[in-house]
Design a protein around this motif. Structure first.
Motif, PDB file in Angstrom:
ATOM      1  N   UNK A 165       0.806  -1.224   0.000  1.00 33.33           N
ATOM      2  CA  UNK A 165       0.000   0.000   0.000  1.00 33.33           C
ATOM      3  C   UNK A 165       0.842   1.280   0.000  1.00 33.33           C
ATOM      4  N   UNK A 166       1.962   1.260   0.708  1.00 32.11           N
ATOM      5  CA  UNK A 166       2.772   2.488   0.742  1.00 32.11           C
ATOM      6  C   UNK A 166       3.372   2.791  -0.627  1.00 32.11           C
ATOM      7  N   UNK A 167       3.697   1.742  -1.394  1.00 30.60           N
ATOM      8  CA  UNK A 167       4.210   1.955  -2.753  1.00 30.60           C
ATOM      9  C   UNK A 167       3.119   2.517  -3.669  1.00 30.60           C
ATOM     10  N   UNK A 168       1.903   2.012  -3.483  1.00 27.03           N
ATOM     11  CA  UNK A 168       0.781   2.491  -4.308  1.00 27.03           C
ATOM     12  C   UNK A 168       0.490   3.954  -3.972  1.00 27.03           C
ATOM     13  N   UNK A 169       0.469   4.247  -2.671  1.00 29.81           N
ATOM     14  CA  UNK A 169       0.186   5.621  -2.227  1.00 29.81           C
ATOM     15  C   UNK A 169       1.203   6.587  -2.821  1.00 29.81           C
ATOM     16  N   UNK A 170       2.453   6.175  -2.805  1.00 32.10           N
ATOM     17  CA  UNK A 170       3.526   7.010  -3.330  1.00 32.10           C
ATOM     18  C   UNK A 170       3.390   7.180  -4.847  1.00 32.10           C
ATOM     19  N   UNK A 171       3.048   6.097  -5.532  1.00 34.14           N
ATOM     20  CA  UNK A 171       2.975   6.113  -6.998  1.00 34.14           C
ATOM     21  C   UNK A 171       1.928   7.082  -7.509  1.00 34.14           C
ATOM     22  N   UNK A 172       0.738   7.073  -6.881  1.00 32.85           N
ATOM     23  CA  UNK A 172      -0.318   7.918  -7.444  1.00 32.85           C
ATOM     24  C   UNK A 172      -0.696   9.052  -6.501  1.00 32.85           C
ATOM     25  N   UNK A 173       0.134   9.249  -5.486  1.00 30.88           N
ATOM     26  CA  UNK A 173      -0.020  10.392  -4.596  1.00 30.88           C
ATOM     27  C   UNK A 173      -1.408  10.445  -3.953  1.00 30.88           C
ATOM     28  N   UNK A 174      -1.764   9.363  -3.262  1.00 30.91           N
ATOM     29  CA  UNK A 174      -3.026   9.325  -2.521  1.00 30.91           C
ATOM     30  C   UNK A 174      -2.745   8.914  -1.082  1.00 30.91           C
ATOM     31  N   UNK A 175      -3.762   9.038  -0.219  1.00 34.43           N
ATOM     32  CA  UNK A 175      -3.632   8.616   1.183  1.00 34.43           C
ATOM     33  C   UNK A 175      -3.378   7.116   1.243  1.00 34.43           C
ATOM     34  N   UNK A 176      -2.722   6.718   2.315  1.00 33.10           N
ATOM     35  CA  UNK A 176      -2.456   5.295   2.491  1.00 33.10           C
ATOM     36  C   UNK A 176      -3.764   4.506   2.588  1.00 33.10           C
ATOM     37  N   UNK A 177      -4.801   5.116   3.209  1.00 35.28           N
ATOM     38  CA  UNK A 177      -6.076   4.392   3.355  1.00 35.28           C
ATOM     39  C   UNK A 177      -6.714   4.137   1.986  1.00 35.28           C
ATOM     40  N   UNK A 178      -6.609   5.114   1.100  1.00 38.78           N
ATOM     41  CA  UNK A 178      -7.116   4.945  -0.276  1.00 38.78           C
ATOM     42  C   UNK A 178      -6.293   3.878  -1.024  1.00 38.78           C
ATOM     43  N   UNK A 179      -5.009   3.874  -0.739  1.00 36.37           N
ATOM     44  CA  UNK A 179      -4.132   2.905  -1.393  1.00 36.37           C
ATOM     45  C   UNK A 179      -4.463   1.480  -0.930  1.00 36.37           C
ATOM     46  N   UNK A 180      -4.760   1.364   0.360  1.00 38.59           N
ATOM     47  CA  UNK A 180      -5.151   0.054   0.905  1.00 38.59           C
ATOM     48  C   UNK A 180      -6.427  -0.421   0.215  1.00 38.59           C
ATOM     49  N   UNK A 181      -7.361   0.522   0.032  1.00 37.75           N
ATOM     50  CA  UNK A 181      -8.633   0.212  -0.633  1.00 37.75           C
ATOM     51  C   UNK A 181      -8.390  -0.327  -2.055  1.00 37.75           C
ATOM     52  N   UNK A 182      -7.511   0.358  -2.746  1.00 37.16           N
ATOM     53  CA  UNK A 182      -7.205  -0.017  -4.124  1.00 37.16           C
ATOM     54  C   UNK A 182      -6.530  -1.393  -4.175  1.00 37.16           C
ATOM     55  N   UNK A 183      -5.609  -1.596  -3.258  1.00 36.79           N
ATOM     56  CA  UNK A 183      -4.928  -2.884  -3.138  1.00 36.79           C
ATOM     57  C   UNK A 183      -5.949  -4.005  -2.870  1.00 36.79           C
ATOM     58  N   UNK A 184      -6.928  -3.701  -2.005  1.00 37.12           N
ATOM     59  CA  UNK A 184      -7.971  -4.693  -1.698  1.00 37.12           C
ATOM     60  C   UNK A 184      -8.844  -4.987  -2.909  1.00 37.12           C
ATOM     61  N   UNK A 185      -9.139  -3.941  -3.705  1.00 37.68           N
ATOM     62  CA  UNK A 185      -9.927  -4.156  -4.924  1.00 37.68           C
ATOM     63  C   UNK A 185      -9.204  -5.119  -5.862  1.00 37.68           C
ATOM     64  N   UNK A 186      -7.895  -4.925  -5.965  1.00 35.67           N
ATOM     65  CA  UNK A 186      -7.104  -5.793  -6.845  1.00 35.67           C
ATOM     66  C   UNK A 186      -7.122  -7.230  -6.320  1.00 35.67           C
ATOM     67  N   UNK A 187      -6.982  -7.367  -5.011  1.00 38.44           N
ATOM     68  CA  UNK A 187      -6.997  -8.709  -4.417  1.00 38.44           C
ATOM     69  C   UNK A 187      -8.362  -9.376  -4.608  1.00 38.44           C
ATOM     70  N   UNK A 188      -9.433  -8.563  -4.465  1.00 37.39           N
ATOM     71  CA  UNK A 188     -10.792  -9.089  -4.639  1.00 37.39           C
ATOM     72  C   UNK A 188     -10.976  -9.596  -6.070  1.00 37.39           C
ATOM     73  N   UNK A 189     -10.466  -8.835  -7.018  1.00 38.38           N
ATOM     74  CA  UNK A 189     -10.565  -9.264  -8.420  1.00 38.38           C
ATOM     75  C   UNK A 189      -9.881 -10.623  -8.619  1.00 38.38           C
ATOM     76  N   UNK A 190      -8.710 -10.771  -7.987  1.00 36.48           N
ATOM     77  CA  UNK A 190      -7.978 -12.037  -8.141  1.00 36.48           C
ATOM     78  C   UNK A 190      -8.716 -13.197  -7.482  1.00 36.48           C
ATOM     79  N   UNK A 191      -9.427 -12.890  -6.389  1.00 34.24           N
ATOM     80  CA  UNK A 191     -10.244 -13.929  -5.750  1.00 34.24           C
ATOM     81  C   UNK A 191     -11.349 -14.346  -6.709  1.00 34.24           C
ATOM     82  N   UNK A 192     -12.004 -13.352  -7.346  1.00 40.19           N
ATOM     83  CA  UNK A 192     -13.067 -13.649  -8.318  1.00 40.19           C
ATOM     84  C   UNK A 192     -12.533 -14.494  -9.471  1.00 40.19           C
TER      85      UNK A 192
END
Ligand SMILES: Nc1ncnc2c1ncn2[C@@H]1O[C@H](COP(=O)(O)OP(=O)(O)O)[C@@H](O)[C@H]1O
Ligand SMILES: [Mg+2]
Length: 328
Positions: free
Chosen positions: A39-66
């Motif tokens: 998440x910290x790498x994602x937050x840094x990459x697109x300049x968003x809050x860590x909480x938003x980055x965690x959310x995005x990371x979770x969306x990606x993980x959810x997609x992989x579960x699907x």
């Protein structure tokens, strides 16, 4: 939908072309990359809050579960057992060592090889790059390998020798190994972030990091940098573990230590980053010399007994000792 469409970043809610571009710039090209990034790498990459980055990371993980590429957060133990049946093993080339490992090096896991200089860590890594290519009925996975070399110790000549001795065409074997020379810790982190592009086609089943720790140890010297070193190393090791899980591949890392493990771990005045690696690894093998032989010990495994195995180094890479010297 083809697999590459399903893994396209913009298919995730909230990821538009601009965000996609920023993610690409940071080496994140697919949903797989996003799921394995911290998440910290994602937050840094697109300049968003860590909480938003965690959310995005979770969306990606959810997609992989699907897509059935990752196990859901809550899973029935019977299903987990079923899922774990997709774990495969790579022979080490030594029956003794395979036995100690319950059949070989596991995919979906990170295995740490640690020990003193000359203990045989890099030799095992070279051998695995060959044995992973063996057909499945000979203990391999008929797949290629990636070797991230941080100390400049990778030797294609040695791989060719091992391949030859094991009856595989050296040229062919060398062609299926991708080597990345990492010059410093940031470079090493970049290489691992870029790994997704090599791993996505699914023809690689082994990623070696030889050594995972050396650059961190060399660059972060002294007490004042210790916290940062441990944090960076921790982030790095977790990313490797996520890669092992998402791609169902074997990750093998080496870690050089100076003394016997008991004194090493009992001596807090020598914090060499070793325990960060220890806590992230699924399996840990402690290697040491014993005359001409080498001894491997399985340390704190979830289900292997703490036992030892004897192996040797020869033209086949690593091998079993001749019959008459096998008993110690
Ligand atoms: N072709 C070979 N045959 C036998 N032993 C070898 C061969 N190549 C290297 N070795 C041995 O491997 C050892 C070095 O092991 P290595 O895996 O590089 O150690 P480290 O744990 O530091 O990575 C040396 O003792 C060397 O003699
Ligand atoms: Mg080495």
């Amino acid at each position: 939908m083809s697999e590459s469409d399903e893994l396209e970043l913009t298919t995730l809610p909230g990821v538009g072309p601009a965000t996609k571009q920023k993610l690409n710039d940071a080496g994140i090209y697919t949903v797989l990359d996003l799921a394995t990034a911290g998440p910290s790498d994602i937050a840094e990459a697109i300049d968003i809050d860590i909480s938003k980055a965690v959310e995005l990371n979770n969306k990606a993980r959810k997609r992989l579960v699907e897509l059935n590429r990752l196990e859901p957060d809550f899973i029935n133990a019977a299903e987990l057992l079923q899922k774990r049946r997709s774990i495969e093993r790579i022979t080490t080339g030594s029956k003794n060592l395979d036995e100690l490992l319950g059949g070989g090096i596991e995919t979906w896991a990170m295995t740490e090889l640690y020990g003193e200089f000359g203990a045989g860590k890099s030799q095992i890594c070279h051998t695995l790059c060959v044995t992973v290519q063996l057909p499945k009925d000979q203990g391999g996975l008929d797949a290629g390998a990636v070797y991230v070399d941080t100390e400049g110790t990778f030797r294609p000549e040695r791989v060719a020798e091992i391949a030859e001795a094991r009856g595989l065409p050296p040229e062919h074997v060398l062609n299926r190994i991708t080597v990345a020379r990492a010059y410093n810790s940031a470079h090493q982190e970049l290489i691992v972030r870029e790994l997704g592009r090599i791993l996505s086609p699914g023809n690689v089943k082994l990623v070696v990091l030889d050594s995972a720790v050396a650059h961190y140890r060399a660059e972060f010297v002294g007490r004042s940098t210790l916290a940062e070193r441990q944090q960076r190393l921790n982030r790095f090791m977790h990313q490797l573990l996520r890669i092992a899980e998402v791609y169902n591949i074997a990750v093998v890392v080496t870690n050089q230590v100076q003394a016997a493990p008991d004194t090493f771990f009992g001596d807090p005045s020598r914090p060499t980053g070793g325990h960060v690696v220890a806590h992230t690894s699924t399996y840990r093998l402690y290697l040491r010399k014993s005359g001409k032989n080498r001894i491997a010990r399985m340390v704190d495994s979830p289900y292997h007994a703490e036992r030892e195995a004897v192996f040797i180094l020869n033209e086949r890479g690593i091998d079993d000792p001749p019959e008459e010297t096998r008993r110690r």
